[in-house]
Design a protein around this motif. Sequence first.
Motif, PDB file in Angstrom:
ATOM      1  N   ARG A  11       0.862  -1.180   0.000  1.00 22.58           N
ATOM      2  CA  ARG A  11       0.000   0.000   0.000  1.00 22.58           C
ATOM      3  C   ARG A  11       0.892   1.221   0.000  1.00 22.58           C
ATOM      4  N   PRO A  12       0.766   2.113  -0.992  1.00 21.56           N
ATOM      5  CA  PRO A  12       1.644   3.290  -1.011  1.00 21.56           C
ATOM      6  C   PRO A  12       1.484   4.110   0.250  1.00 21.56           C
ATOM      7  N   ARG A  13       2.572   4.692   0.682  1.00 17.96           N
ATOM      8  CA  ARG A  13       2.631   5.420   1.956  1.00 17.96           C
ATOM      9  C   ARG A  13       3.446   6.682   1.767  1.00 17.96           C
ATOM     10  N   ILE A  14       2.918   7.814   2.224  1.00 21.90           N
ATOM     11  CA  ILE A  14       3.608   9.099   2.122  1.00 21.90           C
ATOM     12  C   ILE A  14       3.533   9.816   3.458  1.00 21.90           C
ATOM     13  N   VAL A  15       4.626  10.439   3.839  1.00 24.82           N
ATOM     14  CA  VAL A  15       4.663  11.281   5.032  1.00 24.82           C
ATOM     15  C   VAL A  15       4.272  12.696   4.607  1.00 24.82           C
ATOM     16  N   VAL A  16       3.374  13.306   5.373  1.00 24.46           N
ATOM     17  CA  VAL A  16       2.932  14.668   5.095  1.00 24.46           C
ATOM     18  C   VAL A  16       3.287  15.551   6.282  1.00 24.46           C
ATOM     19  N   GLY A  17       4.100  16.553   6.030  1.00 30.11           N
ATOM     20  CA  GLY A  17       4.441  17.526   7.056  1.00 30.11           C
ATOM     21  C   GLY A  17       3.700  18.826   6.811  1.00 30.11           C
ATOM     22  N   ILE A  18       3.230  19.435   7.885  1.00 30.01           N
ATOM     23  CA  ILE A  18       2.622  20.762   7.798  1.00 30.01           C
ATOM     24  C   ILE A  18       3.351  21.657   8.783  1.00 30.01           C
ATOM     25  N   SER A  19       4.045  22.659   8.257  1.00 31.97           N
ATOM     26  CA  SER A  19       4.836  23.551   9.107  1.00 31.97           C
ATOM     27  C   SER A  19       4.084  24.862   9.313  1.00 31.97           C
ATOM     28  N   GLY A  20       4.750  25.830   9.902  1.00 30.57           N
ATOM     29  CA  GLY A  20       4.075  27.048  10.339  1.00 30.57           C
ATOM     30  C   GLY A  20       3.893  28.121   9.292  1.00 30.57           C
TER      31      GLY A  20
END
Length: 201
Positions: A11-20
Amino acid sequence: MSAGAAAAPDRPRIVVGISGASGAVYGKRVLEVLRDMGVETHLVMSQAARITIAAEADFTPADLEGLASVTHSNKDIGASCASGSFRTLGMIVAPCSVKSLSEIACGMTTGLLTRAADVTLKERRRLVLMLRETPFHLGHIRSMAAVTEMGAIVYPPVPAFYAKPAGLAEMVDHTVGRVLDLFDLDTGLSHRWTGLRHRDD
């Protein structure tokens, strides 16, 4: 699939970061689209992101956490995505602040968000930084050059007016679609350029 895909789980997997930085709407839309595509997402938000969301958005950090498959605290340096052995297609930071960019550029990570980005680079996976800042001074430009030399893609969320967007939502969708193109994920959101047609054709 693009670089890093061969090492990904079934299953494809991606890390998502949300910064300021301003523009958490991009991170929100990335999470929505990836959820609808069946991609597993691991979300990391900085404390500054939470503050910015409260100031500019009509959604909350809890809303974003509800869109992600897994949410990690930015303080959790022992999280799965802090290790290169945790297989992913890569990572998107949407939006990416100059602070986060600078930490990634020099390898001096202070939380899970930038640690996960550092891991993405060292494992030679796709890292897309939706840098949200303007105008740039020389330090910003040098940091962008540094991460580009390290293998990241700096992708400021610049609207494409050739797509003739009817409003903000369409502008966001087009940008998110183009970002996910970089992971060989075709969302159907982007207006594909087919060339100019002249009146006398």
